[in-house]
Design a protein around this motif. Structure first.
Motif, PDB file in Angstrom:
ATOM      1  N   LYS A 239       0.827  -1.207   0.000  1.00 30.40           N
ATOM      2  CA  LYS A 239       0.000   0.000   0.000  1.00 30.40           C
ATOM      3  C   LYS A 239       0.859   1.254   0.000  1.00 30.40           C
ATOM      4  N   ASP A 240       0.429   2.239  -0.780  1.00 25.44           N
ATOM      5  CA  ASP A 240       1.060   3.570  -0.836  1.00 25.44           C
ATOM      6  C   ASP A 240       2.475   3.546  -1.403  1.00 25.44           C
ATOM      7  N   ARG A 241       2.817   2.491  -2.131  1.00 25.93           N
ATOM      8  CA  ARG A 241       4.120   2.442  -2.781  1.00 25.93           C
ATOM      9  C   ARG A 241       3.919   2.556  -4.281  1.00 25.93           C
ATOM     10  N   ALA A 242       4.639   3.496  -4.893  1.00 26.18           N
ATOM     11  CA  ALA A 242       4.440   3.763  -6.323  1.00 26.18           C
ATOM     12  C   ALA A 242       4.835   2.555  -7.154  1.00 26.18           C
ATOM     13  N   GLY A 243       4.035   2.282  -8.191  1.00 27.17           N
ATOM     14  CA  GLY A 243       4.342   1.195  -9.103  1.00 27.17           C
ATOM     15  C   GLY A 243       5.450   1.576 -10.067  1.00 27.17           C
ATOM     16  N   GLU A 244       6.234   0.600 -10.474  1.00 28.72           N
ATOM     17  CA  GLU A 244       7.298   0.811 -11.444  1.00 28.72           C
ATOM     18  C   GLU A 244       7.211  -0.253 -12.529  1.00 28.72           C
ATOM     19  N   GLU A 245       7.731   0.097 -13.701  1.00 32.63           N
ATOM     20  CA  GLU A 245       7.871  -0.879 -14.775  1.00 32.63           C
ATOM     21  C   GLU A 245       9.354  -1.110 -15.042  1.00 32.63           C
ATOM     22  N   ARG A 246       9.717  -2.374 -15.196  1.00 33.20           N
ATOM     23  CA  ARG A 246      11.066  -2.748 -15.594  1.00 33.20           C
ATOM     24  C   ARG A 246      10.959  -3.690 -16.786  1.00 33.20           C
ATOM     25  N   ILE A 247      11.663  -3.389 -17.848  1.00 33.60           N
ATOM     26  CA  ILE A 247      11.702  -4.280 -19.010  1.00 33.60           C
ATOM     27  C   ILE A 247      13.042  -4.996 -18.969  1.00 33.60           C
ATOM     28  N   TYR A 248      13.007  -6.254 -18.563  1.00 36.97           N
ATOM     29  CA  TYR A 248      14.217  -7.031 -18.312  1.00 36.97           C
ATOM     30  C   TYR A 248      14.320  -8.226 -19.269  1.00 36.97           C
ATOM     31  N   ARG A 249      15.571  -8.595 -19.545  1.00 36.49           N
ATOM     32  CA  ARG A 249      15.823  -9.897 -20.149  1.00 36.49           C
ATOM     33  C   ARG A 249      15.694 -10.960 -19.059  1.00 36.49           C
ATOM     34  N   MET A 250      15.189 -12.134 -19.431  1.00 33.31           N
ATOM     35  CA  MET A 250      15.120 -13.268 -18.515  1.00 33.31           C
ATOM     36  C   MET A 250      15.797 -14.444 -19.212  1.00 33.31           C
ATOM     37  N   ARG A 251      16.859 -14.959 -18.607  1.00 32.78           N
ATOM     38  CA  ARG A 251      17.641 -16.054 -19.202  1.00 32.78           C
ATOM     39  C   ARG A 251      17.426 -17.325 -18.382  1.00 32.78           C
TER      40      ARG A 251
END
Length: 322
Positions: free
Chosen positions: A124-136
Motif C-alpha cells: 500500500k502507498d508504494r508507487a508502481g514501477e515498470e522494468r523491461i528485463y531480459r530473462m535467461r
C-alpha cells in the motif's frame, strides 16, 4: 533431473499478444490493491516492441531495454513452475487452482519488524514501477518481459533488517490443494531460494506483482515473485509466502537437488557450461506471426547487466561460485 531443453511450440498454439495500454495507471492500482479488482482489466493488443537483440540498447541503469519483447501469449504459456507440472504448458493449464487473493507474507529472522502481513498492506502507498528485463533460463532459452512491481530493496527495508542479516531466504506456497505438482517428489518441497543481502538490495533486484500491464497470471507466480535479471531464471522464486533474514547462506531447492548443476549464485555466465549443455548461446523467444523463437543469440555475462552488477562479485572465482 527434470529441467530440460524447450520443445518448439506449434504455430496453432500461439495467440495474439494483449496490449498494455494505460500501463502507468495499472501499475499504481496493482500495487495499491494487488490483484483486487484487476482481473478483468485485460486490454487491447499491441505489437511487441521492435529492435533486434544485437542492435538494442539498455538504459544506463539497466531498468529498460529496447530489445524485442516476448509476446504475452508465450510468456504466460511457456514457463517452468513445477508446483503445477514439469511440462512447459502445464502451469498455464493447471494453475487455475491457485488462489492469490487473499495473500499474506510471513517475515522472520534478523529483522526489527517480524510477523505475518497481508500483502495489500505491504504494498500500500508504494508507487508502481515498470522494468523491461531480459530473462535467461538455465535451459538456454530467454525472453524479454515488461514487469510491474517495486525494487526488492525498497520492499525489504520496511522490515528493518539488522546487521546480522547477511542473506535473504524466500519460500514458495506449500499447499497441495492449490498446487497439484507438490504431490510428486520432483524437488524437496517447498521451493526455496536465497540471495546475499547486497544482491537483494541492488537496484536491479525486483519484486513483481504484474507483467504486460496486468496482474501476474497464476502460472507466472501470482501474486508476488522475485525477478533477478542477471541470474538464471530458477532464482526467480514464485508465489512467495515467507521471507527470512539470515546470517548463514540459506539452502536453495535446485542447489540441494543437484549442486553440480545449479549453484547458489547462479549468475548467467556463458563461459561456464551446464554439465549437460553449453551456456554460450540462447534461443530468444520473441516475435510476432507464427514465430516463437526469434533465433539463437550469444549469451552475455550477467545476462547483459555486467556494468551494473559485476562489482558485487569482485575477487570471486565466477567459475567456482556458480
Amino acid at each position: 533431473m527434470l529441467i530440460r531443453r524447450p520443445a518448439d511450440v506449434l504455430p496453432s498454439e500461439i495467440t495474439p499478444e494483449p496490449v498494455y495500454r494505460a500501463r502507468r495507471q495499472l501499475m499504481g492500482a496493482a500495487l495499491a490493491t494487488p490483484l483486487l479488482g484487476l482481473a478483468g482489466c485485460a486490454e487491447a493488443d499491441t505489437p511487441a516492441a521492435g529492435g533486434a537483440a544485437d542492435a538494442a540498447t539498455d538504459t544506463p541503469d539497466g531498468f529498460r531495454t529496447s530489445e524485442e519483447q516476448t509476446r504475452f501469449a508465450n510468456a504466460s504459456t511457456y514457463n517452468n513452475f513445477y508446483e503445477f507440472g514439469t511440462g512447459k504448458a502445464d502451469p498455464a493449464e493447471n494453475a487455475h487452482t491457485l488462489q492469490p487473493v487473499p495473500w499474506s507474507v510471513t517475515v522472520g529472522g534478523a529483522a526489527g519488524k517480524r510477523g505475518t502481513f497481508a500483502l495489500e498492506d505491504l504494498l500500500k502507498d508504494r508507487a508502481g514501477e515498470e522494468r523491461i528485463y531480459r530473462m535467461r533460463c538455465v535451459e538456454a532459452w530467454s525472453m524479454v518481459i515488461p514487469w510491474l512491481g517495486m525494487p526488492l530493496g525498497t520492499f525489504l527495508r520496511q522490515f528493518e533488517p539488522t546487521s546480522n542479516a547477511r542473506y535473504v531466504r524466500f519460500v514458495t506456497l506449500d499447499d497441495p490443494r492449490q498446487m497439484p505438482g507438490l504431490r510428486y517428489p520432483v524437488l524437496d518441497w517447498p521451493y526455496e531460494e536465497g540471495l546475499r543481502i547486497d544482491e537483494a538490495m541492488h537496484p536491479l533486484a525486483f519484486l513483481a506483482v504484474g507483467m504486460y500491464g496486468r496482474p501476474l497470471p497464476n502460472q507466472n507466480g501470482a501474486p508476488l515473485r522475485l525477478v533477478v535479471p542477471w541470474k538464471y531464471g530458477f532464482k526467480g522464486i514464485k508465489s512467495i509466502v515467507r521471507i527470512e533474514f539470515t546470517e548463514d547462506m540459506p539452502p536453495t531447492s535446485w542447489n540441494k537437488s543437484a549442486p553440480r548443476e545449479y549453484g547458489f549464485f547462479a549468475n548467467v555466465n556463458p563461459a561456464v557450461a551446464h554439465p549437460r549443455w553449453s551456456q554460450a548461446s540462447e534461443r530468444r523467444i520473441a516475435g510476432g506471426g507464427n514465430r516463437i523463437f526469434a533465433g539463437r543469440i550469444p549469451t552475455r555475462p550477467f545476462n547483459g547487466y555486467a556494468e551494473q552488477v559485476a562489482p558485487l562479485y569482485a575477487g570471486m572465482d565466477l567459475r567456482k561460485w556458480f
